[in-house]
Structure formats: structure tokens, C-alpha cells
Design a protein around this motif. Structure first.
Motif, PDB file in Angstrom:
ATOM      1  N   MET A   1     -14.173  70.081 138.923  1.00 22.75           N
ATOM      2  CA  MET A   1     -13.331  70.593 137.832  1.00 22.75           C
ATOM      3  C   MET A   1     -13.252  72.115 137.884  1.00 22.75           C
ATOM      4  N   ARG A   2     -14.260  72.725 138.458  1.00 28.79           N
ATOM      5  CA  ARG A   2     -14.220  74.189 138.606  1.00 28.79           C
ATOM      6  C   ARG A   2     -13.162  74.578 139.643  1.00 28.79           C
ATOM      7  N   LEU A   3     -13.139  73.786 140.724  1.00 30.64           N
ATOM      8  CA  LEU A   3     -12.116  74.036 141.750  1.00 30.64           C
ATOM      9  C   LEU A   3     -10.707  73.863 141.209  1.00 30.64           C
ATOM     10  N   GLN A   4     -10.595  72.936 140.256  1.00 32.62           N
ATOM     11  CA  GLN A   4      -9.278  72.668 139.673  1.00 32.62           C
ATOM     12  C   GLN A   4      -8.928  73.674 138.588  1.00 32.62           C
ATOM     13  N   GLY A   5      -9.849  74.597 138.312  1.00 33.02           N
ATOM     14  CA  GLY A   5      -9.573  75.610 137.291  1.00 33.02           C
ATOM     15  C   GLY A   5      -9.691  75.089 135.877  1.00 33.02           C
ATOM     16  N   ILE A   6     -10.423  73.994 135.707  1.00 37.00           N
ATOM     17  CA  ILE A   6     -10.548  73.405 134.370  1.00 37.00           C
ATOM     18  C   ILE A   6     -11.780  73.946 133.654  1.00 37.00           C
ATOM     19  N   VAL A   7     -12.854  74.130 134.400  1.00 40.59           N
ATOM     20  CA  VAL A   7     -14.054  74.749 133.823  1.00 40.59           C
ATOM     21  C   VAL A   7     -14.386  76.000 134.627  1.00 40.59           C
ATOM     22  N   ARG A   8     -15.160  76.879 134.008  1.00 40.65           N
ATOM     23  CA  ARG A   8     -15.633  78.027 134.765  1.00 40.65           C
ATOM     24  C   ARG A   8     -17.136  78.140 134.601  1.00 40.65           C
ATOM     25  N   ALA A   9     -17.753  78.848 135.536  1.00 40.59           N
ATOM     26  CA  ALA A   9     -19.213  78.958 135.539  1.00 40.59           C
ATOM     27  C   ALA A   9     -19.601  80.415 135.377  1.00 40.59           C
ATOM     28  N   GLU A  10     -20.632  80.653 134.591  1.00 37.16           N
ATOM     29  CA  GLU A  10     -21.149  82.018 134.416  1.00 37.16           C
ATOM     30  C   GLU A  10     -22.653  81.991 134.612  1.00 37.16           C
ATOM     31  N   ARG A  11     -23.137  82.913 135.392  1.00 39.41           N
ATOM     32  CA  ARG A  11     -24.577  82.997 135.560  1.00 39.41           C
ATOM     33  C   ARG A  11     -25.151  83.967 134.546  1.00 39.41           C
ATOM     34  N   MET A  12     -26.168  83.528 133.834  1.00 39.37           N
ATOM     35  CA  MET A  12     -26.889  84.402 132.905  1.00 39.37           C
ATOM     36  C   MET A  12     -28.363  84.276 133.265  1.00 39.37           C
ATOM     37  N   GLY A  13     -28.908  85.290 133.907  1.00 38.69           N
ATOM     38  CA  GLY A  13     -30.290  85.190 134.381  1.00 38.69           C
ATOM     39  C   GLY A  13     -30.372  84.064 135.389  1.00 38.69           C
ATOM     40  N   ARG A  14     -31.286  83.105 135.122  1.00 41.33           N
ATOM     41  CA  ARG A  14     -31.446  82.001 136.077  1.00 41.33           C
ATOM     42  C   ARG A  14     -30.531  80.817 135.789  1.00 41.33           C
ATOM     43  N   GLN A  15     -29.889  80.847 134.645  1.00 40.80           N
ATOM     44  CA  GLN A  15     -29.079  79.701 134.225  1.00 40.80           C
ATOM     45  C   GLN A  15     -27.610  79.889 134.582  1.00 40.80           C
ATOM     46  N   VAL A  16     -26.966  78.766 134.910  1.00 43.46           N
ATOM     47  CA  VAL A  16     -25.513  78.805 135.079  1.00 43.46           C
ATOM     48  C   VAL A  16     -24.915  78.011 133.921  1.00 43.46           C
ATOM     49  N   TYR A  17     -24.029  78.628 133.186  1.00 43.86           N
ATOM     50  CA  TYR A  17     -23.384  77.979 132.046  1.00 43.86           C
ATOM     51  C   TYR A  17     -21.956  77.592 132.414  1.00 43.86           C
ATOM     52  N   TYR A  18     -21.584  76.401 132.026  1.00 45.80           N
ATOM     53  CA  TYR A  18     -20.209  75.940 132.246  1.00 45.80           C
ATOM     54  C   TYR A  18     -19.459  75.953 130.924  1.00 45.80           C
ATOM     55  N   SER A  19     -18.187  76.325 130.997  1.00 42.64           N
ATOM     56  CA  SER A  19     -17.381  76.262 129.776  1.00 42.64           C
ATOM     57  C   SER A  19     -15.944  75.910 130.151  1.00 42.64           C
ATOM     58  N   LEU A  20     -15.183  75.495 129.156  1.00 46.63           N
ATOM     59  CA  LEU A  20     -13.761  75.219 129.399  1.00 46.63           C
ATOM     60  C   LEU A  20     -13.087  76.533 129.728  1.00 46.63           C
ATOM     61  N   SER A  21     -12.172  76.513 130.676  1.00 50.89           N
ATOM     62  CA  SER A  21     -11.533  77.776 131.032  1.00 50.89           C
ATOM     63  C   SER A  21     -10.296  78.045 130.199  1.00 50.89           C
ATOM     64  N   MET A  22      -9.910  77.139 129.352  1.00 54.02           N
ATOM     65  CA  MET A  22      -8.725  77.322 128.493  1.00 54.02           C
ATOM     66  C   MET A  22      -8.765  76.255 127.395  1.00 54.02           C
TER      67      MET A  22
END
Ligand code: B12
Length: 358
Positions: A54-75
């Protein structure tokens, strides 16, 4: 090749229960893979796999905060579903279900072509990281030109579509704000200076951009909260507020508690708000020479507040007037300035320890 409207193919993306469960969970804010595993009871490799696709499809995006990667809706959620639909339709039309849409050099939708030609941003490092000129992707020039045309022509739908495209490509807030929005607005300012456009166009473009910023900010919710609070306002007489809004959104995305006072804040009420809110940082924007006296008075008034002695705060000043006067900072007894959002955030990172959990 399967039919474009093959319900089986659509169902893979739109009705796939695991993906739907993940998206439903992301509607309420950013989450890590483990949080999603816990919430959906899906297996961890499955969750990671779906998220990667879904990240490749541009539906979700990933953000790194310290050691964690957070996923969220991109729109927005509705747009996510529409994009899935569009994506599957494109894939089916190209004969490969599930592959990214092919780049089109021509076609009826110039923005769609830009989006398709753009490489995926697989090195997304944070919601407010500035990409900088070195890794500016080629479509940035096209995006900013298209954005300029959209706001200059009053085409808000086109601007919205473009913003969705930038978000789904993983462009971060600082890049969208500075490299696209600020660039386009300032270009309209240049046209105004040359007598090539009028106030109505400037107002229209500003109004659309403020709404587009709200759209971008909606998808840059902080993943953690910091303990800091900022009060932001434009000095009395200053109706320029977009730059200040950018700084407020940038701070909020870093987890700050932000109190945004907006444009033209009378000095006395600015000061009493500071007394009430006890901020760590005060951010003042001043665009014009005419407001220089108010700026000076405001800073003097703030320094005299009991809050300054009880819980010392930092005062940042900026905006067109401050930028065009060297040595003003010391003269004003302000603590720091910055020419734009990325430099402001760099200063914030240097001065404050971020992301301490409540
Ligand atoms: C859009 C605009 C407007 C809009 C503002 C709408 C809004 N909602 O904000 C409207 C149409 C209302 C407007 C009105 C006027 N404007 Co006007 N406007 C502009 C324009 C074209 C762009 C400003 C802008 O928003 N840029 C985009 C934002 C994102 O950039 P920014 O404001 O620079 O903010 C960034 C940095 O400065 C910095 N920053 C900003 N604040 C702070 C604070 C801190 C603490 C820090 C660290 C950093 C920081 O970070 C921001 C984000 O990256 C500029 C031209 C220009 N090139 O700046 C003229 C400009 C600022 N305006 C000008 C003028 C003269 C006016 C008017 C008198 C007449 C007019 N042209 O219509 C009125 C005055 C209104 C008033 N009393 O304030 C002049 C000011 C000249 C001067 N220095 O004295 C300018 C420079 C145009 C010019 N070249 O003549 N304007």
C-alpha cells in the motif's frame, strides 16, 4: 487482459479484508506494525507485506521516529479508496494487476502524468524533514509550476488533486510548503510587483493555499507529544499569515502544543495570551517596515511579562521585514530568526529535545 471493471480485480484491492482492516485502523492516526498487529490480530509478516504494497501504491506513508516506523494514511480515507480504485483500473488497463501505473507522457490529465512519472520516495525519514535542493526530485519543478497555475487560475480541485499526488508520493511537509506553496505564492507576488496581476488573484491564491496547507497538515499528525508549547502570532497590522501557519504546522508535526493567534494581533492581547499560556517559545511574524514599531513594542511588552521571569521563554522573529534587515535581531532583543520553515525547524531541533512522551 481482464476487463477494466472486473469485480474480482477490484475486490482484491477494495474488498481485501486485511487491507481494509489496516486502513480502518489507520483512520485514527499513525500506528506501528506491532500496534497494527495487535489491533487487527493479523500475522506480522502479513501486515508488513500489505503495508509495503500500500505504500508503493501511495495509499499509506511511513515515518521513522527513533527506532519506530509509523504508518499513516497518506490522504483522506475517501481519497484513499478512490486512489485504490484508480490504481487497480490503471493496472488492469496495463494488463498487470497490482503493478504501479505506467508513466504517460501525454493524456488528458497533466497532473496524473506528473504523478506517474515521479519516482517513489523510499527514503522517507520523517514528517517534517526537508528534502533540500540536492535530493529534489525532477517532478518538483513540474509540481510547483502546476500548483502555481492551479492557484493562479483559481482551480482549487486541481490544486487538491496535486496535493494528494504529492502526499501519496511521500513528499514531506516542509518540501511541499516551502518548495511548492511558498515558491508559487511568491511568484504571484512577483507578478503583482510587475503589474501583471492584481490583489484579487493574490487573495484567491492565498486562500486556496491556506486550505491546501490544512490538507497537508491533516496528514502530519504528531506521532509523539513533546512537552513544549509555542504561541505564534503576526504583529499588529500584519495580515500576512501563511508563513506563520507553516511554522505552526511544522511545530505541531514535531509534537509541540501550538497556540496559533493568526494575523494582526494587538500587542496587549498578544502579551496577555502569553501570560495565560506560559509558552516555551513565542513566534512573531512581521512582514513590513510599517509594522517595525509594533514589533519593537511587542517584544518589549513580552519581556516585561511576569511569565518571562517565572518561566523564561524564547522569542523568535521572522518574516519579510526581519529578513531584509541584517542585525535587527540583537537590536530587537529577540533570540533567533530563520529565513524559512526548514531553517526554523533545524533551529528548533538544535535547541529543544524533541519527542519526549507525555
Ligand atoms: C501573499 C501576500 C499577501 C497576502 C497575504 C495573505 C495571507 N493570508 O497571508 C495579502 C494579499 C493579504 C497581502 C497584503 C498586503 N501586502 Co503582501 N505579500 C504577499 C506575498 C506575495 C507573499 C507573502 C507570503 O505569504 N509568502 C509565502 C510565505 C510562506 O512566505 P513568508 O511569509 O516569507 O514566510 C516564510 C518566511 O518569511 C519565514 N517566516 C515568516 N514568519 C516568520 C516568523 C519567524 C519567527 C521565523 C523564524 C520565520 C518566519 O518562514 C515562512 C515559511 O517558510 C509577499 C511577497 C513576498 N515575496 O514575500 C507580499 C508582501 C509581503 N506584501 C507586501 C505589501 C506591501 C502588501 C500590502 C500593503 C499591499 C498589497 N500588496 O496587497 C498588503 C498589506 C497587508 C498588511 N497590512 O499586512 C510587501 C511588503 C513590502 C515591505 N517589506 O514593506 C511584499 C514583500 C510584496 C512587495 N514586494 O512589495 N500580501
Amino acid at each position: 487482459m481482464r476487463n477494466k471493471f472486473d469485480p474480482d480485480v477490484l475486490s482484491i484491492a477494495l474488498a481485501e479484508p486485511s487491507r481494509r482492516a489496516l486502513l480502518e485502523n489507520l483512520r485514527f492516526g499513525p500506528k506501528t506494525v506491532s500496534e497494527l498487529v495487535q489491533a487487527t490480530q493479523l500475522k506480522q509478516p502479513n501486515v508488513s507485506n500489505h503495508l509495503a504494497k500500500m505504500r508503493l501504491q501511495g495509499i499509506v506513508r511511513a515515518e521513522r521516529m527513533g527506532r519506530q516506523v509509523y504508518y499513516s494514511l497518506s490522504m483522506p480515507f475517501a481519497d484513499v479508496l478512490m486512489r485504490m480504485h484508480e490504481y487497480v483500473s490503471n493496472s488492469v488497463a496495463n494488463g498487470v494487476a497490482g503493478s504501479p501505473p505506467a508513466a504517460e507522457s501525454s493524456g488528458s490529465h497533466p497532473i496524473a502524468a506528473d504523478v506517474q512519472a515521479a519516482p517513489m520516495n523510499n527514503d522517507h525519514r520523517g514528517s517534517v524533514e526537508h528534502s533540500g535542493p540536492d535530493d529534489a526530485r525532477p517532478p518538483l519543478m513540474e509540481w510547483r509550476n502546476t500548483y502555481f497555475q492551479s492557484i493562479f487560475g483559481g482551480k482549487e480541485d486541481q490544486a487538491t488533486h496535486l496535493v494528494n499526488a504529492m502526499l501519496s508520493q511521500g513528499l514531506d511537509m516542509a518540501t511541499i510548503y516551502t518548495e511548492v506553496f511558498q515558491w508559487a505564492i511568491n511568484r504571484i507576488g512577483d507578478l503583482f510587483q510587475q503589474g501583471a496581476t492584481d490583489e484579487a488573484h493574490e487573495h484567491m491564491a492565498s486562500a486556496i493555499t491556506e486550505r491546501m496547507m490544512a490538507r497537508v497538515a491533516q496528514f502530519h499528525n504528531p506521532v509523539t507529544r513533546s512537552q513544549y508549547r509555542a504561541v505564534l502570532g503576526s504583529v499588529a497590522g500584519n495580515w500576512h499569515v501563511m508563513g506563520l501557519r507553516m511554522l505552526a504546522d511544522g511545530l505541531r508535526a514535531l509534537g509541540w502544543d501550538t497556540v496559533f493567534l493568526g494575523a494582526n494581533v494587538p500587542t496587549a492581547s498578544f502579551a496577555s495570551m502569553v501570560q495565560l499560556m506560559r509558552p516555551d517559545l513565542i513566534v512573531i511574524s512581521c512582514a513590513m517596515e510599517d509594522q517595525a514599531l509594533e514589533l519593537r513594542e511587542l517584544i518589549a511588552c513580552l519581556r516585561a511579562q511576569p511569565a518571562q521571569a517565572e518561566k523564561p521563554f524564547v522569542i523568535a522573529v521572522g518574516g519579510q521585514y526581519v529578513m531584509s534587515h541584517a542585525n535587527l535581531l540583537a537590536d530587537l532583543h529577540a533570540d533567533f530568526s530563520a529565513p524559512d520553515l526548514p531553517h526554523f525547524l533545524a533551529e528548533i531541533r538544535a535547541r529543544y529535545t524533541l519527542h519526549s512522551k507525555n
